[in-house]
Design a protein around this motif. Sequence first.
Motif, short mmCIF file in Angstrom:
data_model
loop_
_atom_site.label_atom_id
_atom_site.label_comp_id
_atom_site.label_asym_id
_atom_site.label_seq_id
_atom_site.Cartn_x
_atom_site.Cartn_y
_atom_site.Cartn_z
N VAL A 5 0.84 -1.20 0.00
CA VAL A 5 0.00 0.00 0.00
C VAL A 5 0.87 1.25 0.00
N GLN A 6 0.20 2.39 -0.16
CA GLN A 6 0.83 3.70 -0.09
C GLN A 6 0.12 4.51 0.99
N ILE A 7 0.73 5.59 1.41
CA ILE A 7 0.18 6.47 2.44
C ILE A 7 0.11 7.88 1.87
N ALA A 8 -0.99 8.59 2.14
CA ALA A 8 -1.10 9.99 1.73
C ALA A 8 -1.48 10.83 2.94
N ALA A 9 -0.80 11.97 3.10
CA ALA A 9 -1.11 12.93 4.15
C ALA A 9 -1.71 14.16 3.49
N PHE A 10 -3.00 14.39 3.72
CA PHE A 10 -3.69 15.54 3.15
C PHE A 10 -3.45 16.77 4.02
N GLU A 11 -2.74 17.75 3.48
CA GLU A 11 -2.49 19.02 4.15
C GLU A 11 -2.15 18.86 5.63
N PRO A 16 5.81 16.73 13.20
CA PRO A 16 6.15 15.46 13.85
C PRO A 16 5.27 14.29 13.38
N ASN A 17 4.00 14.55 13.10
CA ASN A 17 3.13 13.48 12.59
C ASN A 17 3.56 13.05 11.19
N LEU A 18 3.96 14.00 10.36
CA LEU A 18 4.44 13.64 9.03
C LEU A 18 5.72 12.81 9.15
N GLY A 19 6.58 13.17 10.09
CA GLY A 19 7.77 12.38 10.34
C GLY A 19 7.43 10.95 10.73
N SER A 20 6.41 10.78 11.56
CA SER A 20 5.96 9.44 11.95
C SER A 20 5.40 8.68 10.75
N ARG A 50 12.52 15.38 11.40
CA ARG A 50 11.32 14.77 11.99
C ARG A 50 11.26 13.26 11.82
N ALA A 51 11.85 12.74 10.77
CA ALA A 51 11.80 11.30 10.50
C ALA A 51 13.13 10.62 10.83
N LEU A 52 14.04 11.38 11.43
CA LEU A 52 15.36 10.86 11.82
C LEU A 52 16.07 10.26 10.63
#
Length: 150
Positions: A5-11, A16-20, A50-52
Motif C-alpha cells: 500500500v501507499q500512504i497519503a497525508a492531506f495538508e 512530527p506526525n508527518l515524520g511518523s 522529523r523522521a530521523l
Amino acid sequence: MSQFVQIAAFEPDLAPNLGSLVRLGVCFNAPVHVIEPCGFPFSLKLLKTRALDYAENAEVHHHDSWEAFSAAKPGRLVLLTTKGATDLWDFEFEHGDCLMVGRESAGVPDEVHAAVDGRVKIAMPGGGRSLNVAISAGIAVAEAHRQLRG
C-alpha cells in the motif's frame, strides 16, 4: 519486501506526525504522498529532522495541491475518517491502495470525501473522539498488510 500500500497525508498540520508517517512508510515499504498546503514549511531538511535517519530511505512524493495529487492518482484512494462508512476490519484492501489521512485539525473537505474510492473508520470502543493520524495510518497499514500478505 514487496509494496502493498501507499500512504497519503492531506495538508498535514504537524511536522512530527508527518515524520511518523514517513517512518511508517519506510518500515512497511509504503511510499508517502504529501499533499500541500502543509501547516508548516515543507522541506526535505525538515523531513530529515522529523523522521530521523528514516528519511534517507523514504520514498516521498510531494504534491503542490489536491488537484495535482488527484491527477497523479497513485491507486485506489482509501480515506481513514471518523465519518467512514465501513469498519476497517470489514474493508477489503487491494495491492496499491493509497491510505489517506486528513489534517489533524479538520480532516478533509467534502470534495475530497466525495472523490475517494473508500471511506473506513477505526472502531474506538473506549469512546475517544479520534486517533492521532500517524497511529490511525499505522493501524490501517498493518491491517492491509495482514490481508494482502498471502
